[in-house]
Structure formats: C-alpha cells, structure tokens
Design a protein around this motif. Sequence first.
Motif, PDB file in Angstrom:
ATOM      1  N   ILE A 178       0.866  -1.171   0.000  1.00 43.92           N
ATOM      2  CA  ILE A 178       0.000   0.000   0.000  1.00 43.92           C
ATOM      3  C   ILE A 178       0.908   1.229   0.000  1.00 43.92           C
ATOM      4  CG2 ILE A 178      -1.842   1.258   1.162  1.00 43.92           C
ATOM      5  CD1 ILE A 178      -2.751  -1.331   2.419  1.00 43.92           C
ATOM      6  N   PRO A 179       1.054   1.886  -1.148  1.00 44.12           N
ATOM      7  CA  PRO A 179       2.000   3.002  -1.279  1.00 44.12           C
ATOM      8  C   PRO A 179       1.765   4.096  -0.242  1.00 44.12           C
ATOM      9  CG  PRO A 179       1.145   2.355  -3.421  1.00 44.12           C
ATOM     10  CD  PRO A 179       0.324   1.622  -2.404  1.00 44.12           C
ATOM     11  N   GLY A 180       2.860   4.624   0.255  1.00 38.85           N
ATOM     12  CA  GLY A 180       2.811   5.769   1.160  1.00 38.85           C
ATOM     13  C   GLY A 180       2.564   5.445   2.613  1.00 38.85           C
ATOM     14  N   THR A 181       2.232   4.196   2.928  1.00 40.52           N
ATOM     15  CA  THR A 181       1.911   3.872   4.326  1.00 40.52           C
ATOM     16  C   THR A 181       3.146   3.792   5.220  1.00 40.52           C
ATOM     17  OG1 THR A 181       1.792   1.519   3.682  1.00 40.52           O
ATOM     18  CG2 THR A 181      -0.284   2.721   3.855  1.00 40.52           C
ATOM     19  N   HIS A 182       4.319   3.922   4.642  1.00 41.25           N
ATOM     20  CA  HIS A 182       5.528   4.001   5.481  1.00 41.25           C
ATOM     21  C   HIS A 182       5.587   5.319   6.247  1.00 41.25           C
ATOM     22  CE1 HIS A 182       6.434   6.095   1.810  1.00 41.25           C
ATOM     23  NE2 HIS A 182       7.657   6.426   2.180  1.00 41.25           N
ATOM     24  N   LYS A 183       4.694   6.251   5.895  1.00 42.53           N
ATOM     25  CA  LYS A 183       4.659   7.548   6.574  1.00 42.53           C
ATOM     26  C   LYS A 183       3.469   7.656   7.527  1.00 42.53           C
ATOM     27  CE  LYS A 183       6.831   9.877   2.628  1.00 42.53           C
ATOM     28  NZ  LYS A 183       6.702  10.957   1.609  1.00 42.53           N
ATOM     29  N   GLN A 184       2.797   6.540   7.798  1.00 42.98           N
ATOM     30  CA  GLN A 184       1.609   6.564   8.647  1.00 42.98           C
ATOM     31  C   GLN A 184       1.973   6.806  10.110  1.00 42.98           C
ATOM     32  OE1 GLN A 184      -0.054   2.570   8.305  1.00 42.98           O
ATOM     33  NE2 GLN A 184       2.011   1.771   8.181  1.00 42.98           N
ATOM     34  N   ASN A 185       0.966   7.216  10.905  1.00 46.96           N
ATOM     35  CA  ASN A 185       1.209   7.453  12.331  1.00 46.96           C
ATOM     36  C   ASN A 185       1.306   6.117  13.075  1.00 46.96           C
ATOM     37  OD1 ASN A 185      -1.466   6.553  13.008  1.00 46.96           O
ATOM     38  ND2 ASN A 185      -2.262   8.600  12.526  1.00 46.96           N
ATOM     39  N   MET A 186       1.693   6.183  14.340  1.00 39.12           N
ATOM     40  CA  MET A 186       1.964   4.979  15.114  1.00 39.12           C
ATOM     41  C   MET A 186       0.719   4.096  15.252  1.00 39.12           C
ATOM     42  SD  MET A 186       4.244   3.215  16.718  1.00 39.12           S
ATOM     43  CE  MET A 186       5.576   4.385  16.973  1.00 39.12           C
ATOM     44  N   ARG A 221       8.278  -0.296   7.147  1.00 37.87           N
ATOM     45  CA  ARG A 221       7.100   0.281   7.793  1.00 37.87           C
ATOM     46  C   ARG A 221       5.896   0.323   6.862  1.00 37.87           C
ATOM     47  NH1 ARG A 221      10.414   5.574   9.343  1.00 37.87           N
ATOM     48  NH2 ARG A 221      11.009   5.137   7.162  1.00 37.87           N
ATOM     49  N   LEU A 222       6.082  -0.089   5.634  1.00 33.67           N
ATOM     50  CA  LEU A 222       5.015  -0.112   4.631  1.00 33.67           C
ATOM     51  C   LEU A 222       4.117  -1.328   4.873  1.00 33.67           C
ATOM     52  CD1 LEU A 222       4.635   1.620   1.878  1.00 33.67           C
ATOM     53  CD2 LEU A 222       5.559  -0.420   0.759  1.00 33.67           C
ATOM     54  N   TRP A 223       2.797  -1.146   4.794  1.00 33.55           N
ATOM     55  CA  TRP A 223       1.910  -2.301   4.861  1.00 33.55           C
ATOM     56  C   TRP A 223       2.113  -3.135   3.596  1.00 33.55           C
ATOM     57  CZ3 TRP A 223      -0.478  -4.412   8.785  1.00 33.55           C
ATOM     58  CH2 TRP A 223      -0.828  -3.628   9.888  1.00 33.55           C
ATOM     59  N   HIS A 224       2.401  -4.426   3.779  1.00 35.17           N
ATOM     60  CA  HIS A 224       2.638  -5.303   2.640  1.00 35.17           C
ATOM     61  C   HIS A 224       2.185  -6.728   2.965  1.00 35.17           C
ATOM     62  CE1 HIS A 224       6.316  -5.304   5.130  1.00 35.17           C
ATOM     63  NE2 HIS A 224       6.560  -6.534   4.681  1.00 35.17           N
ATOM     64  N   ARG A 225       1.967  -7.502   1.929  1.00 34.51           N
ATOM     65  CA  ARG A 225       1.553  -8.895   2.075  1.00 34.51           C
ATOM     66  C   ARG A 225       2.021  -9.663   0.847  1.00 34.51           C
ATOM     67  NH1 ARG A 225      -3.383 -10.723  -0.549  1.00 34.51           N
ATOM     68  NH2 ARG A 225      -4.193  -9.119  -1.964  1.00 34.51           N
ATOM     69  N   VAL A 226       1.814 -10.971   0.849  1.00 36.28           N
ATOM     70  CA  VAL A 226       2.110 -11.801  -0.314  1.00 36.28           C
ATOM     71  C   VAL A 226       0.821 -12.497  -0.741  1.00 36.28           C
ATOM     72  CG1 VAL A 226       3.405 -13.764  -1.206  1.00 36.28           C
ATOM     73  CG2 VAL A 226       4.504 -12.151   0.359  1.00 36.28           C
ATOM     74  N   GLN A 227       0.383 -12.198  -1.948  1.00 30.35           N
ATOM     75  CA  GLN A 227      -0.832 -12.777  -2.511  1.00 30.35           C
ATOM     76  C   GLN A 227      -0.585 -14.218  -2.946  1.00 30.35           C
ATOM     77  OE1 GLN A 227      -4.042 -11.720  -2.994  1.00 30.35           O
ATOM     78  NE2 GLN A 227      -4.484 -13.680  -3.994  1.00 30.35           N
ATOM     79  N   GLN A 228      -1.498 -15.102  -2.579  1.00 28.70           N
ATOM     80  CA  GLN A 228      -1.403 -16.504  -2.975  1.00 28.70           C
ATOM     81  C   GLN A 228      -1.619 -16.663  -4.480  1.00 28.70           C
ATOM     82  OE1 GLN A 228      -4.595 -19.372  -1.839  1.00 28.70           O
ATOM     83  NE2 GLN A 228      -2.975 -20.393  -0.698  1.00 28.70           N
ATOM     84  N   SER A 229      -0.863 -17.570  -5.084  1.00 27.53           N
ATOM     85  CA  SER A 229      -1.034 -17.866  -6.499  1.00 27.53           C
ATOM     86  C   SER A 229      -2.367 -18.586  -6.730  1.00 27.53           C
ATOM     87  CB  SER A 229       0.105 -18.753  -6.988  1.00 27.53           C
ATOM     88  OG  SER A 229      -0.132 -19.195  -8.308  1.00 27.53           O
ATOM     89  N   PRO A 230      -3.029 -18.327  -7.861  1.00 26.70           N
ATOM     90  CA  PRO A 230      -4.251 -19.071  -8.180  1.00 26.70           C
ATOM     91  C   PRO A 230      -3.938 -20.477  -8.684  1.00 26.70           C
ATOM     92  CG  PRO A 230      -3.734 -17.567  -9.959  1.00 26.70           C
ATOM     93  CD  PRO A 230      -2.739 -17.286  -8.868  1.00 26.70           C
ATOM     94  N   HIS A 231      -2.674 -20.752  -8.957  1.00 24.68           N
ATOM     95  CA  HIS A 231      -2.267 -22.039  -9.500  1.00 24.68           C
ATOM     96  C   HIS A 231      -1.825 -22.991  -8.390  1.00 24.68           C
ATOM     97  CE1 HIS A 231      -2.462 -20.112 -13.388  1.00 24.68           C
ATOM     98  NE2 HIS A 231      -1.595 -19.193 -12.997  1.00 24.68           N
ATOM     99  N   ILE A 232      -1.762 -24.259  -8.730  1.00 21.55           N
ATOM    100  CA  ILE A 232      -1.322 -25.301  -7.816  1.00 21.55           C
ATOM    101  C   ILE A 232      -0.048 -25.931  -8.370  1.00 21.55           C
ATOM    102  CG2 ILE A 232      -1.898 -27.482  -6.673  1.00 21.55           C
ATOM    103  CD1 ILE A 232      -3.625 -25.216  -5.731  1.00 21.55           C
ATOM    104  N   GLY A 233       0.892 -26.236  -7.483  1.00 24.23           N
ATOM    105  CA  GLY A 233       2.094 -26.945  -7.905  1.00 24.23           C
ATOM    106  C   GLY A 233       3.167 -26.028  -8.466  1.00 24.23           C
ATOM    107  N   GLU A 234       3.959 -26.567  -9.373  1.00 23.36           N
ATOM    108  CA  GLU A 234       5.152 -25.868  -9.857  1.00 23.36           C
ATOM    109  C   GLU A 234       4.836 -24.511 -10.482  1.00 23.36           C
ATOM    110  OE1 GLU A 234       9.087 -25.311  -9.970  1.00 23.36           O
ATOM    111  OE2 GLU A 234       8.069 -27.039  -9.075  1.00 23.36           O
TER     112      GLU A 234
END
Length: 272
Positions: A178-186, A221-234
């Motif tokens: 989420i761009p810019g969230t490294h500047k968010q408050n505590m 400090r940036l909000w980030h995540r890893v999106q799961q692949s829609p595929h299965i396996g390799e």
Amino acid sequence: MRNFEVPDFTLGDQLTEEQVEFFHKNGFIVFRNFISQELVQLYLSEGKRLEEMWIREGKDKINGIPLKYGKDEKGAPTIQRLCFSSLYSDPLHELINNPRIKILLDLLYPYEGRIGENEKDGLVFNNYVRTENSSFSQMGWHTDAPRDLFLGQKIMPMLNVGVHLDDCPYENGGLRVIPGTHKQNMFKLLFAKKYFVDNNPDNREVGFNMHAGDLSVHDGRLWHRVQQSPHIGEKSRRRVMYIPFITGKYKPKDEHSKTPFYHRFTTKGITR
C-alpha cells in the motif's frame, strides 16, 4: 486493487534523484535486470543445496529463527523459508557484499544503515509454492515495525531488499504493498490491519510484474503482504531472497540466540 506499472528503473553506480524521490514518496521501488540469468540459476542451486543440507541435518532453527517447513507435491519435507542463508553460502555472501547492493543504503539517509547479514533473520530465502500440504503459499498483511517493539527497541527505519529468482506476473500473486503507508502514524502502523491474519485485498494496494533477476526494495514500515497464487504446484512457485538493510543498535545473532516471541505468530500452523 490495481496492477501498478512501475517505471523501468535500472540501478547504476549511484541512485538518481528521480529514483530517490520515487522511493521516498511511495515506500518501494523496483530495479529491472539487476542480476544475470546465470546468477539466478546459481542462487537457485545454492538455495536447494542449503535446503537439502538442513533437512538432512534435521535443522529446525538457525540462530534462534525457525525454519518454515512444508511438504512438496509428493509429500516429502521441504523448507519454504531459509534464514541467515548467506552465512552458509559463499555466492550469497558475495551477493550481499556487492558494491551495487550497498548503493541502496543511501535510501536510509539521514540514518546510517548497514546490511544485517547476522542480524534480524539475515538473508532470507523464500520459496512460496501452493500445494495441498504447503505451509507457505501466502503471507498476510503486516509491517516489520512490531519486531522492534517485541525486542524492546524503538521502531527504526529498515529496508527489505528482494532479489527475485522466478518470473512472477501480477496474476500469479506475489508482493502487494500500500503506497505511502511508510509515513503513517503509530496507531495505523500497529492497528490498521490484523497482522498476518488478514489476507484480504485492499483497494489501495498495488502489485507488480516481476521477472527473474529483478530487484525490489520496500520500506519495512510499509503495509505489505504476499498474494497466494491461483495455480497449484510448480506453476505457483515464487522464489525470492530478502536482504535486511537496518539502522539502530548493532544486535548480532548466533547459535545461542533465543527465538523471538513474535515468531509464535508467524509460525503458527507450520508443520514439518
């Protein structure tokens, strides 16, 4: 949720004014073709070598940090998150001491930064793959700030420098920020989302079309995540190494280091 077309930045002998401005505004930046395809293959082979060695030795932790075990499509054990990898690999050690990598320390200015080869979790080799028995196919929303709080420290700036080892188009999942969230408050830094539990898309988030050999940088400090692949396996596999660029007091880890409390949250449900 949108596919963010990042500028085609290239990392030269020094950062340009445009690159620095883009990073400080958004909290992330991507550099194309940072390493050659020959080096991509070398680093992949090193990751595989370490995985096989640590499985053979029955390793559960490195310097107090748990290894994330899962199972491959055949039900055999696999390690999906390897920490402190450069301490056990000459090629990976050479990578993080590459002068072109060290150029990125300028993004921490005015703080004095360093590469945490033996701090935090060291160089982390992530192996995301979605199978029936996989324990590491996605990662929920988080920032890296609470790690400092759990250790009784002030929240300090840090960078996650990612070396991407697989082609990963936006549609196959991967990093979301989420761009810019490294500047968010505590308050927003700590409570805007449910750490690691919330995997829901955010209408402000952006993702990327990544290629093997690309390099990404995002502020911890940036909000980030890893999106799961829609595929299965390799077809779902996504391998990326993260190098911590840190500031503050030097706190190295060794084989006698205790497992940090926060790993109780990030390792929940992981099986071997």
